[in-house]
Design a protein around this motif. Sequence first.
Motif, PDB file in Angstrom:
ATOM      1  N   SER A   1       0.791  -1.235   0.000  1.00 29.89           N
ATOM      2  CA  SER A   1       0.000   0.000   0.000  1.00 29.89           C
ATOM      3  C   SER A   1       0.822   1.284   0.000  1.00 29.89           C
ATOM      4  CB  SER A   1      -0.987   0.001   1.168  1.00 29.89           C
ATOM      5  OG  SER A   1      -0.321  -0.223   2.386  1.00 29.89           O
ATOM      6  N   PRO A   2       1.908   1.430   0.782  1.00 28.04           N
ATOM      7  CA  PRO A   2       2.570   2.752   0.775  1.00 28.04           C
ATOM      8  C   PRO A   2       3.054   3.201  -0.607  1.00 28.04           C
ATOM      9  CG  PRO A   2       3.285   1.464   2.673  1.00 28.04           C
ATOM     10  CD  PRO A   2       2.490   0.539   1.812  1.00 28.04           C
TER      11      PRO A   2
ATOM     12  N   THR B   1      -0.258   3.546  -3.387  1.00 25.16           N
ATOM     13  CA  THR B   1      -1.498   4.271  -3.125  1.00 25.16           C
ATOM     14  C   THR B   1      -1.730   5.362  -4.170  1.00 25.16           C
ATOM     15  OG1 THR B   1      -1.310   3.835  -0.757  1.00 25.16           O
ATOM     16  CG2 THR B   1      -2.757   5.632  -1.432  1.00 25.16           C
TER      17      THR B   1
ATOM     18  N   GLN C   1      -0.267  -0.315   7.831  1.00 22.99           N
ATOM     19  CA  GLN C   1       0.072   0.539   6.684  1.00 22.99           C
ATOM     20  C   GLN C   1      -1.081   0.596   5.689  1.00 22.99           C
ATOM     21  OE1 GLN C   1       3.743  -1.121   5.187  1.00 22.99           O
ATOM     22  NE2 GLN C   1       4.967   0.425   6.202  1.00 22.99           N
ATOM     23  N   CYS C   2      -1.692  -0.559   5.438  1.00 22.59           N
ATOM     24  CA  CYS C   2      -2.811  -0.597   4.496  1.00 22.59           C
ATOM     25  C   CYS C   2      -3.979   0.233   5.017  1.00 22.59           C
ATOM     26  CB  CYS C   2      -3.235  -2.045   4.254  1.00 22.59           C
ATOM     27  SG  CYS C   2      -4.635  -2.219   3.147  1.00 22.59           S
TER      28      CYS C   2
ATOM     29  N   GLU D   1      -3.952   2.870   6.753  1.00 25.05           N
ATOM     30  CA  GLU D   1      -3.707   4.304   6.586  1.00 25.05           C
ATOM     31  C   GLU D   1      -4.019   4.777   5.174  1.00 25.05           C
ATOM     32  OE1 GLU D   1       0.302   4.968   7.720  1.00 25.05           O
ATOM     33  OE2 GLU D   1      -0.056   4.631   9.865  1.00 25.05           O
ATOM     34  N   ALA D   2      -3.984   3.882   4.206  1.00 26.44           N
ATOM     35  CA  ALA D   2      -4.219   4.271   2.810  1.00 26.44           C
ATOM     36  C   ALA D   2      -5.690   4.307   2.452  1.00 26.44           C
ATOM     37  CB  ALA D   2      -3.489   3.302   1.870  1.00 26.44           C
TER      38      ALA D   2
END
Length: 792
Positions: free
Chosen positions: A428-429, A432, A536-537, A539-540
């Motif tokens: 994801s980072p 995105t 992390q995912c 946050e997206a």
Amino acid sequence: MEVREEELRQFCSRISALLRKEEPGPEALDALRRLFLIVSATKYDRKLEKAFVDLLQTVLCPPARPEPLQLLCAAILREMSPCLGLSLSCDHVQSPWQLSLVASVLLAQGDRKQVRNVGQRVFKVLESRQPEGPSLRPLLPAVSKAASLAPGTLREDQANLLNKRLVDWLRYASVPQGLPHSSGGFFTPRARQPGPVTEVDGAVATDFFTVLSTAQRFTEDQWLNVQAFSMLRAWLQLSGPGGPGAPDTDDKSEQEGSTLSVLSAASSAGRLPPPERLREKAFEYCQRLIEQSNRRALRRADSDLQKACLVEAVLVLDVLCRQDPSFLYRTLSCLKALQARLCGDPTCVRALLPLAQFFLSHGEAAAVDSEAMCQHVFSRVPAEHFHSPMLAFELVQFCRDSLPLLGRNLSALRRSFPSLLKLLAWNSPPLTSEFVVLLPSLVDASTAVEMLHALLDLPCLTAALDLQLRLSPAASERPLWDASLRTTSCPDTSQDPQLQGLLQHLLRAEASGAPERLAPLHLLLQPMAGCARVLQCAEAVPTLLQAFFSAVTQFADGALTNQLARLLLERSDSLYQVPGYEARVHQVLSAQFLGLCQRRPCLVVELAKELLEFVGSGGGLRGGGSVLTSVVWAVGEYLAVSWDRRCTVDQINKFFEALEALLFEVTQSRPSATLPQCPPQLVTALMTTLTKLASRSQDLIPRVSLFLSKMRTLAQSPAAGSLRCREDERAIGTRATELLNLLKMPSVAQFVLTPSVEVAAPRYHRDTNTALPLALRTVSRLVEKEAGLLPG
């Protein structure tokens, strides 16, 4: 660790002292390496003193200086580009190695005129070099870079000469291996004749040399063969028909004086022109690489090289077929066989992307159906290789680049969005921003609802992919430092058929059209909610939701808008419980729900049953209560006859009773695990909405007036239930007083709280001479006399 300017100045002074020695030793090399790290590994511009920059240029120019020293000086000067006051010049540099370093610094300055001068100088050395002279290898990157930075740098005769040289290097490199270096002693035994080069499988090569040919030692022209192939595609794109680097044919004076050009033209008489001959030899070279890639390599490094060369060969063939369609029919049979081989070989999956790109670009001209190939790339490849970061990035880039080629035929891409989301869930980072651009092409009316479910469940998908990898046989082969192996608790789905079905639905490769409720799976995967990749995912997701709604609102009709609004209400209390995830998603959902209501105000009347259930359940208090606040505001704003003629007094009364009960519950109850602390925004929204509804059904005015009086008293009480912040209590008390004052004039209250569509226009809020500000001032003056009689 940050290096301050004063420290950097002192360090440069120490390097200057080391470089001024007659023979700078290893200490100087180490200091230059550290300086290069300092100036390169920072986002800020580093300024070096002019005297020090001049010293670096002085070290770079003399041919007697050690090569590692000059290499580091050039690297530092490139990193400082653009550098004011640079005095470097390549006009009199003869050594190819030194010229390549000086050219790299000058090209990094970005001056177009200087780029053309460097290109001409490098080509002049390239043109005058004799076979027994120094190696040309350092000059080829400079030629390629100059031609790409300033298209048209080379004249037609120069471009033709380079085409001829590339043909010689690509097609006619020597086949025997290079000779071993002799020690030069008197008793050195006679060296044996070098043997021929071999293929990657160990067989003796029976065809011309390529980058996939192997040998213990390579000759100079074999190294040039490798380097020529590395720059081939870029040069073809620059110099081909219609390319930005079309040769400049205006300058004839130097063309006539070029002996080599005249000889080249004479030797090519009766044959293909140099550009066409280069394309022909490039085609033969790529065909040979494709044949060599089918051999079984003896070494792992050669196997990796085969895959990389296969990718580049297909890309070069794509360029050739775009420049000359006659190559297309000679290429198709070879690439069709290659497609059948690659689709069954998971180790060569990266080579599928340029192959799919080729069929998309030329499928229509060659009457080839590319949909099956694209479906394989869009669905199966992401599902099986989502854990490869490089492939994930290349695949998303391929999807973006393919959009113009797919045109309106995006059905294969849209059907495969569950597989593509696996790439995003796992990476994801870095992906995105790419998916924000790609999302509008992935969603349409048929997939919007299913995609919204998938986006909300994206962190759960990450946990499911993690679980899938842990339970796969390949998990034991991964290194111990792999982050996905650190959590030891792996949920077991093998005992429950329902959970197995939900997991298979979540991991599906294509859109099913029937979204499933995944709440049981959320509970099962809850132990993995704290994994770094899941966090992390999560946050997206808010960013992706905003991109999704921006795309959907461009085509959503009434039915789809209602469906999406209903889905927002249902999913607001059914999210995978990742720390901080629910609150962030609720902020987006609340804003998007209001946006849907503004686009379609009748939505409130049409979804009255669902909204009443949502308000009555009180579940919207989770995640900060932002979704519930938006629902309450929308009811007060749009539950009116002025917005929808179907609105009835009975509906208004039902909403009033539900909201009144909710306001009583949140203000009279203490915070608990089941009933979180009520935000003041929700309290004020509830009071305002109740007042709006009472102004539309005036039988309710006494009830809401009594309730508002109690709210004002409650806000001023020191034991104010769940309202703990003094500023919040003051704001609630002020709002209650304002609303009570309005209700004293029911007709004015209805005008202010339920304005017509015309009155709601922005000019009524900006112009002091229009009705709404005048009405508010009138009400304020009328109630001023009674303000002293009001309690508090």
